[in-house]
Design a protein around this motif. Structure first.
Motif, mmCIF file in Angstrom:
data_model
loop_
_atom_site.group_PDB
_atom_site.id
_atom_site.type_symbol
_atom_site.label_atom_id
_atom_site.label_comp_id
_atom_site.label_asym_id
_atom_site.label_seq_id
_atom_site.Cartn_x
_atom_site.Cartn_y
_atom_site.Cartn_z
ATOM 1 N N LYS A 190 13.315 2.653 5.915
ATOM 2 C CA LYS A 190 14.267 1.846 5.150
ATOM 3 C C LYS A 190 13.547 0.782 4.322
ATOM 4 O O LYS A 190 13.938 0.505 3.168
ATOM 5 N N GLU A 191 12.497 0.185 4.880
ATOM 6 C CA GLU A 191 11.713 -0.786 4.116
ATOM 7 C C GLU A 191 11.172 -0.152 2.838
ATOM 8 O O GLU A 191 11.221 -0.757 1.752
ATOM 9 N N VAL A 192 10.663 1.071 2.977
ATOM 10 C CA VAL A 192 10.071 1.754 1.823
ATOM 11 C C VAL A 192 11.144 2.148 0.814
ATOM 12 O O VAL A 192 10.995 1.916 -0.391
ATOM 13 N N THR A 193 12.225 2.745 1.292
ATOM 14 C CA THR A 193 13.272 3.185 0.362
ATOM 15 C C THR A 193 13.919 1.996 -0.348
ATOM 16 O O THR A 193 14.225 2.077 -1.544
ATOM 17 N N ASP A 194 14.101 0.898 0.359
ATOM 18 C CA ASP A 194 14.659 -0.303 -0.275
ATOM 19 C C ASP A 194 13.723 -0.823 -1.365
ATOM 20 O O ASP A 194 14.177 -1.247 -2.446
ATOM 21 N N GLU A 195 12.430 -0.797 -1.098
ATOM 22 C CA GLU A 195 11.469 -1.291 -2.087
ATOM 23 C C GLU A 195 11.385 -0.357 -3.290
ATOM 24 O O GLU A 195 11.251 -0.825 -4.435
ATOM 25 N N LEU A 196 11.483 0.938 -3.063
ATOM 26 C CA LEU A 196 11.495 1.888 -4.179
ATOM 27 C C LEU A 196 12.703 1.627 -5.083
ATOM 28 O O LEU A 196 12.586 1.646 -6.312
ATOM 29 N N ARG A 217 14.291 -1.232 -5.332
ATOM 30 C CA ARG A 217 14.109 -2.539 -5.969
ATOM 31 C C ARG A 217 13.229 -2.422 -7.207
ATOM 32 O O ARG A 217 13.439 -3.120 -8.215
ATOM 33 N N ARG A 218 12.258 -1.514 -7.138
ATOM 34 C CA ARG A 218 11.349 -1.315 -8.276
ATOM 35 C C ARG A 218 11.860 -0.265 -9.258
ATOM 36 O O ARG A 218 11.150 0.118 -10.185
ATOM 37 N N ASN A 219 13.064 0.215 -9.015
ATOM 38 C CA ASN A 219 13.704 1.208 -9.889
ATOM 39 C C ASN A 219 12.918 2.525 -9.941
ATOM 40 O O ASN A 219 12.914 3.218 -10.963
ATOM 41 N N LEU A 220 12.271 2.871 -8.837
ATOM 42 C CA LEU A 220 11.560 4.147 -8.733
ATOM 43 C C LEU A 220 12.529 5.175 -8.143
ATOM 44 O O LEU A 220 12.391 5.622 -7.009
ATOM 45 N N LEU A 221 13.503 5.543 -8.946
ATOM 46 C CA LEU A 221 14.634 6.324 -8.450
ATOM 47 C C LEU A 221 14.379 7.821 -8.456
ATOM 48 O O LEU A 221 15.210 8.587 -7.959
ATOM 49 N N THR A 266 0.829 -1.204 0.000
ATOM 50 C CA THR A 266 0.000 0.000 0.000
ATOM 51 C C THR A 266 0.864 1.255 0.000
ATOM 52 O O THR A 266 0.550 2.243 -0.680
ATOM 53 N N SER A 267 1.945 1.240 0.773
ATOM 54 C CA SER A 267 2.865 2.376 0.798
ATOM 55 C C SER A 267 3.351 2.717 -0.604
ATOM 56 O O SER A 267 3.296 3.880 -1.039
ATOM 57 N N ILE A 268 3.819 1.719 -1.326
ATOM 58 C CA ILE A 268 4.359 1.944 -2.659
ATOM 59 C C ILE A 268 3.252 2.416 -3.610
ATOM 60 O O ILE A 268 3.463 3.322 -4.430
ATOM 61 N N ALA A 269 2.077 1.813 -3.491
ATOM 62 C CA ALA A 269 0.957 2.219 -4.348
ATOM 63 C C ALA A 269 0.577 3.675 -4.118
ATOM 64 O O ALA A 269 0.322 4.428 -5.067
ATOM 65 N N LEU A 270 0.539 4.091 -2.844
ATOM 66 C CA LEU A 270 0.213 5.476 -2.522
ATOM 67 C C LEU A 270 1.269 6.433 -3.069
ATOM 68 O O LEU A 270 0.947 7.485 -3.639
ATOM 69 N N ILE A 271 2.522 6.078 -2.898
ATOM 70 C CA ILE A 271 3.607 6.926 -3.389
ATOM 71 C C ILE A 271 3.547 7.047 -4.910
ATOM 72 O O ILE A 271 3.704 8.140 -5.469
ATOM 73 N N GLN A 272 3.294 5.943 -5.593
ATOM 74 C CA GLN A 272 3.189 5.989 -7.043
ATOM 75 C C GLN A 272 1.995 6.830 -7.487
ATOM 76 O O GLN A 272 2.081 7.569 -8.478
#
Length: 234
Positions: free
Chosen positions: A78-84, A86-90, A39-45
């Motif tokens: 750190k969990e969020v930044t690592d996942e970003l 990993r998904r190449n959302l740089l 959900t975190s990544i979806a919201l950020i995207q």
């Protein structure tokens, strides 16, 4: 000063380049925001699709309800930044501070001078929507005595001040900066909040803006009534 005209615009043009959202709840599973990492990544995207790519996210620290600590917040960040990564959302920039409820436990944190700041000495604080703490001005004094500068989150949402506008000037004189919730410019929180936000804007009392983002229903209604070319970047 923010100045808004009724003009429909593409949502991804609403936010000025380099806009930093200083108030959101995007870290997974630690407050009323994102429930998990997905959900975190979806919201950020989703936010990025609106044109917001810079975040200082601010999970609640609220007594026994959200007893978050700097260690917990940094671990979740750190969990969020690592996942970003990993998904190449740089192109996403995210750091973390906190939104502190001004209660008894907060006064203990002030004494320890271990507050998570937005930047430099800026600390995001909030209080009950219905009644400010009895010792509010003492708390604000203690914050500043320890070298911090308080930013009061969404002052327009404090119902007890809606019929006593002078209290807002009193808070400013006490050293408070004000942060507007963008959705307060709509009827999202009610007409009373919207009216108060508009009056605070007219009096030029806001210092910062933020989304207070917790879910994906965000800002289309704001964009329908706003002109990004006249949106001041703080």
């Amino acid at each position: 000063m923010l100045f808004f005209k009724k003009k429909k615009i593409p949502l991804n043009e609403f936010f000025p380049q380099g806009f930093v959202d200083i108030h959101s709840h995007l870290l997974p599973g630690i407050d009323d925001g994102a429930k998990d990492l997905e959900t975190s990544i979806a919201l950020i995207q989703k936010m990025a699709s609106y044109g917001i790519k810079n975040f200082i996210t601010t999970p609640h620290i609220l007594g026994d309800v959200y007893p978050n600590t700097p260690e917990v917040i940094k671990r979740k960040l750190k969990e969020v930044t690592d996942e970003l990564k990993r998904r190449n959302l740089l192109d996403i920039s995210i750091s973390a501070a906190a939104e502190y409820m001004m209660d008894e436990k907060f006064t203990d944190l002030i004494e320890k001078a271990q507050l998570l700041t937005l930047k430099d000495n800026l600390v995001l604080v909030e209080m009950s929507y219905f009644s400010p703490p009895i010792n509010l001005y003492e708390i604000l004094f203690q914050i500043q005595l320890k070298g911090y500068k308080p930013i009061l989150a969404h002052p327009e949402r404090y119902n007890s001040y809606h019929n006593n506008f002078e209290e807002f000037f009193k808070l400013k004189r006490a050293g408070c900066l004000f942060q507007l919730n963008l959705l307060s410019l709509t009827e999202q929180y009610g007409k009373g909040v919207q009216k108060t936000a508009e009056k605070l804007l007219k009096e030029n009392l806001y210092d910062f803006v933020g989304t207070d983002h917790t879910s994906s229903n965000a800002f289309r209604i704001v964009a329908k009534n706003s002109n990004p070319k006249e949106f001041k970047k703080y």
